[in-house]
Design a protein around this motif. Sequence first.
Motif, PDB file in Angstrom:
ATOM      1  N   GLY A 294       0.812  -1.215   0.000  1.00 28.91           N
ATOM      2  CA  GLY A 294       0.000   0.000   0.000  1.00 28.91           C
ATOM      3  C   GLY A 294       0.844   1.264   0.000  1.00 28.91           C
ATOM      4  N   ALA A 295       1.873   1.309   0.862  1.00 25.71           N
ATOM      5  CA  ALA A 295       2.725   2.504   0.940  1.00 25.71           C
ATOM      6  C   ALA A 295       3.575   2.646  -0.315  1.00 25.71           C
ATOM      7  N   ARG A 296       4.005   1.532  -0.872  1.00 22.40           N
ATOM      8  CA  ARG A 296       4.784   1.576  -2.124  1.00 22.40           C
ATOM      9  C   ARG A 296       3.937   2.202  -3.242  1.00 22.40           C
ATOM     10  N   ASN A 297       2.670   1.765  -3.321  1.00 18.81           N
ATOM     11  CA  ASN A 297       1.772   2.304  -4.345  1.00 18.81           C
ATOM     12  C   ASN A 297       1.469   3.785  -4.095  1.00 18.81           C
ATOM     13  N   LEU A 298       1.346   4.152  -2.812  1.00 17.22           N
ATOM     14  CA  LEU A 298       1.097   5.554  -2.484  1.00 17.22           C
ATOM     15  C   LEU A 298       2.282   6.421  -2.922  1.00 17.22           C
ATOM     16  N   ALA A 299       3.495   5.939  -2.662  1.00 21.50           N
ATOM     17  CA  ALA A 299       4.696   6.677  -3.072  1.00 21.50           C
ATOM     18  C   ALA A 299       4.704   6.882  -4.587  1.00 21.50           C
ATOM     19  N   GLU A 300       4.314   5.845  -5.311  1.00 20.61           N
ATOM     20  CA  GLU A 300       4.265   5.935  -6.777  1.00 20.61           C
ATOM     21  C   GLU A 300       3.206   6.943  -7.215  1.00 20.61           C
ATOM     22  N   ASP A 301       2.034   6.897  -6.568  1.00 21.53           N
ATOM     23  CA  ASP A 301       0.947   7.818  -6.923  1.00 21.53           C
ATOM     24  C   ASP A 301       1.335   9.270  -6.668  1.00 21.53           C
ATOM     25  N   LEU A 302       2.062   9.504  -5.560  1.00 17.67           N
ATOM     26  CA  LEU A 302       2.436  10.864  -5.181  1.00 17.67           C
ATOM     27  C   LEU A 302       3.757  11.306  -5.807  1.00 17.67           C
ATOM     28  N   ASP A 303       4.385  10.374  -6.527  1.00  9.77           N
ATOM     29  CA  ASP A 303       5.655  10.662  -7.197  1.00  9.77           C
ATOM     30  C   ASP A 303       6.740  11.067  -6.201  1.00  9.77           C
ATOM     31  N   VAL A 304       6.818  10.324  -5.089  1.00  9.35           N
ATOM     32  CA  VAL A 304       7.903  10.506  -4.120  1.00  9.35           C
ATOM     33  C   VAL A 304       8.636   9.172  -3.984  1.00  9.35           C
ATOM     34  N   PRO A 305       9.882   9.178  -3.560  1.00  8.10           N
ATOM     35  CA  PRO A 305      10.646   7.919  -3.472  1.00  8.10           C
ATOM     36  C   PRO A 305      10.054   6.944  -2.461  1.00  8.10           C
ATOM     37  N   PHE A 306      10.148   5.662  -2.776  1.00  2.00           N
ATOM     38  CA  PHE A 306       9.809   4.611  -1.810  1.00  2.00           C
ATOM     39  C   PHE A 306      11.118   4.140  -1.195  1.00  2.00           C
ATOM     40  N   LEU A 307      11.249   4.284   0.119  1.00  2.09           N
ATOM     41  CA  LEU A 307      12.536   4.063   0.789  1.00  2.09           C
ATOM     42  C   LEU A 307      12.741   2.638   1.274  1.00  2.09           C
ATOM     43  N   GLY A 308      11.670   1.845   1.336  1.00  2.00           N
ATOM     44  CA  GLY A 308      11.837   0.461   1.761  1.00  2.00           C
ATOM     45  C   GLY A 308      10.705   0.006   2.663  1.00  2.00           C
ATOM     46  N   GLU A 309      10.712  -1.296   2.956  1.00  2.00           N
ATOM     47  CA  GLU A 309       9.663  -1.880   3.794  1.00  2.00           C
ATOM     48  C   GLU A 309      10.267  -2.624   4.968  1.00  2.00           C
ATOM     49  N   VAL A 310       9.577  -2.552   6.107  1.00  4.15           N
ATOM     50  CA  VAL A 310      10.004  -3.221   7.335  1.00  4.15           C
ATOM     51  C   VAL A 310       8.987  -4.300   7.672  1.00  4.15           C
ATOM     52  N   PRO A 311       9.409  -5.552   7.791  1.00  4.38           N
ATOM     53  CA  PRO A 311       8.458  -6.625   8.101  1.00  4.38           C
ATOM     54  C   PRO A 311       8.033  -6.618   9.569  1.00  4.38           C
ATOM     55  N   ILE A 312       6.984  -7.365   9.871  1.00  2.00           N
ATOM     56  CA  ILE A 312       6.568  -7.566  11.264  1.00  2.00           C
ATOM     57  C   ILE A 312       7.449  -8.661  11.849  1.00  2.00           C
ATOM     58  N   VAL A 313       8.298  -8.275  12.768  1.00  2.00           N
ATOM     59  CA  VAL A 313       9.200  -9.225  13.419  1.00  2.00           C
ATOM     60  C   VAL A 313       9.131  -8.984  14.919  1.00  2.00           C
ATOM     61  N   GLN A 314       8.938 -10.048  15.666  1.00  2.00           N
ATOM     62  CA  GLN A 314       8.759  -9.907  17.116  1.00  2.00           C
ATOM     63  C   GLN A 314       9.956  -9.231  17.769  1.00  2.00           C
ATOM     64  N   SER A 315      11.141  -9.491  17.261  1.00  2.10           N
ATOM     65  CA  SER A 315      12.350  -8.940  17.891  1.00  2.10           C
ATOM     66  C   SER A 315      12.412  -7.419  17.789  1.00  2.10           C
ATOM     67  N   ILE A 316      11.746  -6.830  16.786  1.00  2.00           N
ATOM     68  CA  ILE A 316      11.734  -5.365  16.678  1.00  2.00           C
ATOM     69  C   ILE A 316      10.990  -4.779  17.869  1.00  2.00           C
ATOM     70  N   ARG A 317       9.836  -5.361  18.164  1.00  4.06           N
ATOM     71  CA  ARG A 317       9.046  -4.895  19.306  1.00  4.06           C
ATOM     72  C   ARG A 317       9.788  -5.135  20.603  1.00  4.06           C
ATOM     73  N   GLU A 318      10.361  -6.328  20.756  1.00  2.62           N
ATOM     74  CA  GLU A 318      11.076  -6.659  21.991  1.00  2.62           C
ATOM     75  C   GLU A 318      12.280  -5.748  22.188  1.00  2.62           C
ATOM     76  N   ALA A 319      12.994  -5.484  21.097  1.00  2.00           N
ATOM     77  CA  ALA A 319      14.185  -4.640  21.186  1.00  2.00           C
ATOM     78  C   ALA A 319      13.820  -3.226  21.624  1.00  2.00           C
ATOM     79  N   GLY A 320      12.705  -2.703  21.084  1.00  2.00           N
ATOM     80  CA  GLY A 320      12.255  -1.377  21.482  1.00  2.00           C
ATOM     81  C   GLY A 320      11.859  -1.329  22.939  1.00  2.00           C
ATOM     82  N   ASP A 321      11.169  -2.366  23.406  1.00  2.00           N
ATOM     83  CA  ASP A 321      10.731  -2.420  24.805  1.00  2.00           C
ATOM     84  C   ASP A 321      11.913  -2.540  25.760  1.00  2.00           C
ATOM     85  N   TYR A 322      12.972  -3.251  25.326  1.00  2.00           N
ATOM     86  CA  TYR A 322      14.129  -3.463  26.189  1.00  2.00           C
ATOM     87  C   TYR A 322      15.169  -2.338  26.061  1.00  2.00           C
ATOM     88  N   GLY A 323      14.911  -1.396  25.152  1.00  2.00           N
ATOM     89  CA  GLY A 323      15.810  -0.254  25.034  1.00  2.00           C
ATOM     90  C   GLY A 323      17.075  -0.510  24.251  1.00  2.00           C
TER      91      GLY A 323
END
Length: 375
Positions: A294-323
């Motif tokens: 969805g965000a990739r398509n939005l970037a294309e529609d608005l003619d702005v760069p698409f910088l990348g995608e971040v998957p849902i990974v449990q360790s991202i949430r855990e890492a943020g919670d643990y600082g």
Amino acid sequence: MKLDRKDILKALETITIAGEGKNMVESGAIANVITFGDEVVVDLVLHTPAMHIKKRAEDDIRKTILELVSPEAKIKINSKVEVPDKPEVKGKSIPGIKNIIGVASGKGGVGKSTVTANLAVSLAKMGFSVGILDADIYGPSMPIMFDVENEKPVSVMVDGKSKMKPIESYEVKILSIGFFTAPSQAVIWRGPMASKALNQMIFDADWGELDFMLIDLPPGTGDVHLSIVQSLPITGVVIVSTPQAVALADAKKGVSMFMSEAINVPVLGIIENMAYFTPEELPENKYYIFGKEGARNLAEDLDVPFLGEVPIVQSIREAGDYGRPAAMQTGSIIETVFEEITRNVVQEVVSRNESLPATEAVKITTMAGCSAVKK
């Protein structure tokens, strides 16, 4: 084959620049056209620094000449931006800070602060000096994400003036309203109070020399955003969104705000967070829980760069919670994901500084540390 200058000018009369009523020739945007056999050089003069308008104008010129004059034409476009002198929303620079990047989202809960934290540590790993201003006044999260909840900035004397010294964690300098309130205390302030607090953290702090200051903006489009763009010359903004329609609608409003004539801050691109889920036991599978691209398509529609995608990974949430931001997990998929996104952000900043008028802040003048862009 020899191209005729008159034919090219006649073709260019059929297109306009976004936001202008007159065609390119009539408006003076086409400063000159020179032909050499099958080669044509077009001098283009724009009066807005918006990157998407420059790119679209260049694409329209190429497409029009190839379609209406000759499909074999070799086209070179020399673009120049001349911004007319007029009052603009522009703040004063902070000595020593080269680039100020806002990280925004139209909607809350899309992981904007998580993306900001991981961009910061990725930039630091690449060798840049980095700071974060946590401008999410009503929901500051950087103290938790960098495991400095209980820290308090100290006062230091700089050139005879008392300044706040930012808290440093993982080689990132941080200031947040969260350092000045109890963890359980709600910040119940009207807009002017929030703006004053932000100005103190911006201008009454000893940030030192920074290649990048990242500003973690609150959700939406309101007082804090206006205060920031009025206080600081923002190099550009990065928009964070998830793929579903509700988040994309708000992200579109965020892009619109920064691209508006009153604000006129370059949008460096869009990052899609929570793009898909891959179970650890099925590493080849991708489940698009919130929708696909969805965000990739939005970037294309608005003619702005698409910088990348971040998957849902449990360790991202855990890492943020643990600082300890997940991008610091050496050899992990998440490190690779954020490294790639950060390279794209740096490249867009470099391109922005090369092609658009400099803000009052100092721009990148060397590629020291940018070697990571071409790894």
